[in-house]
Design an enzyme around this catalytic site. Structure first.
Site, PDB file in Angstrom:
ATOM      1  N   SER A  46     -90.272 -24.263  20.596  1.00  0.00           N
ATOM      2  CA  SER A  46     -88.996 -23.427  19.695  1.00  0.00           C
ATOM      3  C   SER A  46     -88.373 -25.053  19.218  1.00  0.00           C
ATOM      4  CB  SER A  46     -88.694 -22.906  20.624  1.00  0.00           C
ATOM      5  OG  SER A  46     -86.953 -22.975  20.189  1.00  0.00           O
TER       6      SER A  46
ATOM      7  N   TYR B 280     -82.381 -21.549  28.763  1.00  0.00           N
ATOM      8  CA  TYR B 280     -83.768 -21.307  27.097  1.00  0.00           C
ATOM      9  C   TYR B 280     -84.438 -22.212  26.734  1.00  0.00           C
ATOM     10  CZ  TYR B 280     -86.418 -20.392  23.646  1.00  0.00           C
ATOM     11  OH  TYR B 280     -87.974 -20.033  23.244  1.00  0.00           O
TER      12      TYR B 280
ATOM     13  N   LYS C 257     -87.937 -24.624  28.176  1.00  0.00           N
ATOM     14  CA  LYS C 257     -89.355 -24.925  26.783  1.00  0.00           C
ATOM     15  C   LYS C 257     -89.306 -26.561  26.640  1.00  0.00           C
ATOM     16  CE  LYS C 257     -89.741 -21.005  24.708  1.00  0.00           C
ATOM     17  NZ  LYS C 257     -91.398 -20.440  24.831  1.00  0.00           N
TER      18      LYS C 257
HETATM   19  P1  NAD Z   1     -91.284 -11.126  22.638  1.00  0.00           P
HETATM   20  O1  NAD Z   1     -90.139 -11.033  24.343  1.00  0.00           O
HETATM   21  O2  NAD Z   1     -91.169 -10.089  21.222  1.00  0.00           O
HETATM   22  O3  NAD Z   1     -92.978 -11.591  22.723  1.00  0.00           O
HETATM   23  C1  NAD Z   1     -92.783 -12.306  24.570  1.00  0.00           C
HETATM   24  C2  NAD Z   1     -93.989 -10.617  25.388  1.00  0.00           C
HETATM   25  O4  NAD Z   1     -94.182 -11.159  26.267  1.00  0.00           O
HETATM   26  C3  NAD Z   1     -93.250  -9.954  25.593  1.00  0.00           C
HETATM   27  O5  NAD Z   1     -94.437  -8.531  25.037  1.00  0.00           O
HETATM   28  C4  NAD Z   1     -93.211 -10.073  26.949  1.00  0.00           C
HETATM   29  O6  NAD Z   1     -93.100  -8.693  27.766  1.00  0.00           O
HETATM   30  C5  NAD Z   1     -93.477 -10.929  27.677  1.00  0.00           C
HETATM   31  N1  NAD Z   1     -93.779 -11.256  28.347  1.00  0.00           N
HETATM   32  C6  NAD Z   1     -92.557 -11.724  28.816  1.00  0.00           C
HETATM   33  N2  NAD Z   1     -92.823 -12.657  30.033  1.00  0.00           N
HETATM   34  C7  NAD Z   1     -93.719 -11.817  31.431  1.00  0.00           C
HETATM   35  C8  NAD Z   1     -94.820 -12.389  32.138  1.00  0.00           C
HETATM   36  N3  NAD Z   1     -93.840 -13.358  32.947  1.00  0.00           N
HETATM   37  N4  NAD Z   1     -95.619 -11.826  32.006  1.00  0.00           N
HETATM   38  C9  NAD Z   1     -96.653 -11.498  31.322  1.00  0.00           C
HETATM   39  N5  NAD Z   1     -96.171 -10.662  29.764  1.00  0.00           N
HETATM   40  C10 NAD Z   1     -94.731 -11.455  29.996  1.00  0.00           C
HETATM   41  O7  NAD Z   1     -91.338 -12.509  22.327  1.00  0.00           O
HETATM   42  P2  NAD Z   1     -91.594 -13.538  20.464  1.00  0.00           P
HETATM   43  O8  NAD Z   1     -90.445 -13.104  20.000  1.00  0.00           O
HETATM   44  O9  NAD Z   1     -92.849 -12.917  20.571  1.00  0.00           O
HETATM   45  O10 NAD Z   1     -91.619 -14.798  21.428  1.00  0.00           O
HETATM   46  C11 NAD Z   1     -93.232 -14.883  21.605  1.00  0.00           C
HETATM   47  C12 NAD Z   1     -92.685 -16.886  22.160  1.00  0.00           C
HETATM   48  O11 NAD Z   1     -92.148 -17.852  21.630  1.00  0.00           O
HETATM   49  C13 NAD Z   1     -91.389 -17.023  23.540  1.00  0.00           C
HETATM   50  O12 NAD Z   1     -92.659 -17.736  24.054  1.00  0.00           O
HETATM   51  C14 NAD Z   1     -90.364 -17.140  22.829  1.00  0.00           C
HETATM   52  O13 NAD Z   1     -89.491 -18.259  23.399  1.00  0.00           O
HETATM   53  C15 NAD Z   1     -91.368 -18.468  21.898  1.00  0.00           C
HETATM   54  N6  NAD Z   1     -90.517 -18.654  20.136  1.00  0.00           N
HETATM   55  C16 NAD Z   1     -89.720 -17.223  20.318  1.00  0.00           C
HETATM   56  C17 NAD Z   1     -88.542 -17.459  18.416  1.00  0.00           C
HETATM   57  C18 NAD Z   1     -87.999 -16.617  18.339  1.00  0.00           C
HETATM   58  O14 NAD Z   1     -87.315 -16.286  17.573  1.00  0.00           O
HETATM   59  N7  NAD Z   1     -89.117 -15.384  18.291  1.00  0.00           N
HETATM   60  C19 NAD Z   1     -88.721 -19.199  18.718  1.00  0.00           C
HETATM   61  C20 NAD Z   1     -89.179 -19.966  19.408  1.00  0.00           C
HETATM   62  C21 NAD Z   1     -90.426 -19.702  20.229  1.00  0.00           C
HETATM   63  C1  WQD Z   2     -78.796 -17.821  12.819  1.00  0.00           C
HETATM   64  C2  WQD Z   2     -77.924 -18.147  12.458  1.00  0.00           C
HETATM   65  C3  WQD Z   2     -76.214 -18.045  13.702  1.00  0.00           C
HETATM   66  C4  WQD Z   2     -76.540 -13.758  14.638  1.00  0.00           C
HETATM   67  C5  WQD Z   2     -82.079 -19.011  17.589  1.00  0.00           C
HETATM   68  C6  WQD Z   2     -82.191 -19.625  19.524  1.00  0.00           C
HETATM   69  C7  WQD Z   2     -83.991 -20.512  18.639  1.00  0.00           C
HETATM   70  C8  WQD Z   2     -84.718 -19.633  18.281  1.00  0.00           C
HETATM   71  C9  WQD Z   2     -84.472 -18.602  17.091  1.00  0.00           C
HETATM   72  C10 WQD Z   2     -85.646 -19.200  20.486  1.00  0.00           C
HETATM   73  C11 WQD Z   2     -76.830 -18.841  13.035  1.00  0.00           C
HETATM   74  C12 WQD Z   2     -75.912 -17.016  12.168  1.00  0.00           C
HETATM   75  C13 WQD Z   2     -76.585 -15.014  13.988  1.00  0.00           C
HETATM   76  C14 WQD Z   2     -75.584 -12.878  13.896  1.00  0.00           C
HETATM   77  C15 WQD Z   2     -74.796 -14.777  12.594  1.00  0.00           C
HETATM   78  N1  WQD Z   2     -85.329 -18.835  19.634  1.00  0.00           N
HETATM   79  N2  WQD Z   2     -75.440 -15.693  12.892  1.00  0.00           N
HETATM   80  N3  WQD Z   2     -74.840 -13.714  12.929  1.00  0.00           N
HETATM   81  O1  WQD Z   2     -79.159 -19.525  16.580  1.00  0.00           O
HETATM   82  O2  WQD Z   2     -80.813 -20.767  14.772  1.00  0.00           O
HETATM   83  O3  WQD Z   2     -81.509 -19.533  16.553  1.00  0.00           O
HETATM   84  O4  WQD Z   2     -83.176 -18.554  17.479  1.00  0.00           O
HETATM   85  O5  WQD Z   2     -87.219 -20.476  20.806  1.00  0.00           O
HETATM   86  O6  WQD Z   2     -84.145 -20.519  20.096  1.00  0.00           O
HETATM   87  O7  WQD Z   2     -81.536 -20.099  19.261  1.00  0.00           O
HETATM   88  O8  WQD Z   2     -81.350 -17.806  15.224  1.00  0.00           O
HETATM   89  O9  WQD Z   2     -80.931 -16.016  14.151  1.00  0.00           O
HETATM   90  O10 WQD Z   2     -79.460 -16.213  16.189  1.00  0.00           O
HETATM   91  O11 WQD Z   2     -79.109 -17.184  13.964  1.00  0.00           O
HETATM   92  O12 WQD Z   2     -74.035 -15.314  11.854  1.00  0.00           O
HETATM   93  O13 WQD Z   2     -74.991 -11.823  14.305  1.00  0.00           O
HETATM   94  O14 WQD Z   2     -77.286 -16.871  11.871  1.00  0.00           O
HETATM   95  O15 WQD Z   2     -74.529 -18.109  13.705  1.00  0.00           O
HETATM   96  O16 WQD Z   2     -76.550 -19.201  11.558  1.00  0.00           O
HETATM   97  P1  WQD Z   2     -80.734 -19.479  15.356  1.00  0.00           P
HETATM   98  P2  WQD Z   2     -80.348 -16.660  15.282  1.00  0.00           P
END
Ligand code: NAD
Ligand code: WQD
Length: 348
Positions: A126, A150, A154
């Site tokens: 991330s 979190y 990572k």
């Molecule tokens: P999500 O929660 O929709 O998907 C994660 C999936 O993993 C879910 O289906 C959950 O049921 C499953 N899971 C969790 N723990 C588990 C375990 N121990 N065993 C088996 N299954 C398990 O999340 P997402 O948004 O699809 O994110 C996927 C990956 O990408 C995550 O690792 C997250 O940290 C990373 N990521 C997400 C974002 C984002 O904003 N969505 C941004 C950066 C990184």
């Molecule tokens: C985006 C912008 C908020 C909600 C997070 C995690 C990051 C990654 C992605 C997993 C910011 C603003 C948000 C709301 C708002 N996840 N906001 N009102 O914070 O950039 O990233 O998700 O890896 O690790 O930190 O994403 O969508 O929460 O926020 O004003 O109700 O929207 O302040 O500027 P963020 P976000």
């Protein structure tokens, strides 16, 4: 011959979109997911979209015996590891659950992979690993830090994975590790069919699902966290990436690992568009394109937020021949298509 990819967390938001792209690119897909933050319905819909069924094993990635069985039962060529917990605020309240789930799942997975001799891995990292950056855009070699458990999970995993090729060099392993750390920026949007999308179980933490739930009248208004940042209009700026572009980035990563000149060792690659978009810009684009009001109020800054964050996405272009193709207009249109078609997500 058809290659087989193990997708952990494949029923989740990014995982389900990646399953579609993998199946449509001719891969066989095996999913392991414990459904802690997803629904098996997502995989049914992956089948509806692609016409091909991922093999689904319900279970936890921390279950070593189950993983060993999967590697015996299926000819896995590479693994994409999505499974994990991802809510920043929740991670501050329950850090141990985050370290347990995220770190132990990766540890167990790598042990099972090593035993099976399958050492091609794509890991969901991330942009959060850049912490509060001093300069933008972010390149992969910039300093890393964590501002919450979190993000720290990572970072720890990235470092842990970096030790694996070092060990290969010492032991002169015949099957060395090849690991791509994909650092996602802000994934949003949904599949164009409106069949799969983001389905937060509780109150959404992220901007786009919150906007969508306000638009569908599940919530009254959006709180905009701060309008006094040093940005174009005072609101936070982020690099939003359409989840289908992101999913395609995973197919490119797998193609690199299984191709004729794969990366060696561990390589981190940003997946972002390279463009910064403010909260107000996103809200007004959503409202204009979809012709739907999104009431909002300005609220205090959210603790831990940074002013701006966007990627330099050149490395992905160079190494994976990948770049984003979908626009902010596609993101808001597809989000609304999904949300309006599924006002309560996968729950019907
Ligand atoms: P999500 O929660 O929709 O998907 C994660 C999936 O993993 C879910 O289906 C959950 O049921 C499953 N899971 C969790 N723990 C588990 C375990 N121990 N065993 C088996 N299954 C398990 O999340 P997402 O948004 O699809 O994110 C996927 C990956 O990408 C995550 O690792 C997250 O940290 C990373 N990521 C997400 C974002 C984002 O904003 N969505 C941004 C950066 C990184
Ligand atoms: C985006 C912008 C908020 C909600 C997070 C995690 C990051 C990654 C992605 C997993 C910011 C603003 C948000 C709301 C708002 N996840 N906001 N009102 O914070 O950039 O990233 O998700 O890896 O690790 O930190 O994403 O969508 O929460 O926020 O004003 O109700 O929207 O302040 O500027 P963020 P976000």
């Amino acid at each position: 011959m058809e290659k087989t990819i193990l997708v952990t967390g494949g029923a989740g938001y990014i995982g389900s979109h990646t399953c579609v792209e993998l199946l449509e690119s001719g891969y066989q897909v095996v999913v392991i997911d414990n459904l802690s933050n997803s629904s098996a319905e997502a995989l049914e819909r992956v089948f509806t979209i692609s016409g091909k069924k991922p093999i689904f094993i319900e279970g936890d990635v921390r279950n070593r015996a189950l993983l060993d069985k999967i590697f015996v039962d299926f000819p896995i060529d590479a693994v994409i590891h999505f499974a994990g917990l991802k809510a920043v605020g929740e991670s501050c309240q329950m850090p141990l659950a985050y370290y347990d789930n995220n770190i132990n799942s990766t540890l167990t997975l790598c042990q099972a992979m090593e035993q099976a001799g399958v050492k091609n891995l794509v890991f969901s990292s991330s942009a959060t690993v850049y912490g509060d950056p001093e300069t933008l855009p972010l390149t992969e070699d910039m300093p890393l830090s964590a501002t919450n458990p979190y993000g720290r999970s990572k970072l720890i995993i990235e470092e842990m994975l970096r030790d694996l090729p070092e060990a290969d060099a010492i032991t002169q392993s015949a099957t060395p590790w090849a690991v791509i750390l994909l650092r996602y920026f802000n994934p949003v949007g949904a599949h164009k069919t409106g069949l799969i999308g983001e389905d937060p179980k509780d109150i959404p933490n992220n901007l786009m699902p919150f906007i969508a739930q306000v638009a569908v009248k599940r919530r009254e208004y959006l709180s905009i966290y701060g309008d006094d940042y040093d940005t174009i209009d005072g609101t936070g700026v982020r690099d939003y990436i359409h989840v289908v572009d992101l999913a395609k980035g995973h197919v490119c990563a797998v193609e690199n690992l299984l191709g004729s000149s794969p990366i060696t060792g561990v390589d981190a690659i940003n997946l972002g568009s390279g463009d910064g978009v403010s909260v107000l810009q996103m809200v007004s684009t959503f409202a204009e394109i979809n012709q739907i009001p999104v009431p909002y109020q300005i609220a205090p800054r959210r603790s831990g937020d940074i002013a701006a964050c966007y990627a330099n996405a050149c490395k992905a272009k160079k190494l994976l021949n990948w770049q984003t193709q979908l626009s902010v207009t596609d993101m808001v249109k597809d989000t609304w298509h999904w949300q309006s078609k599924n006002p309560m997500g996968y729950t019907v």
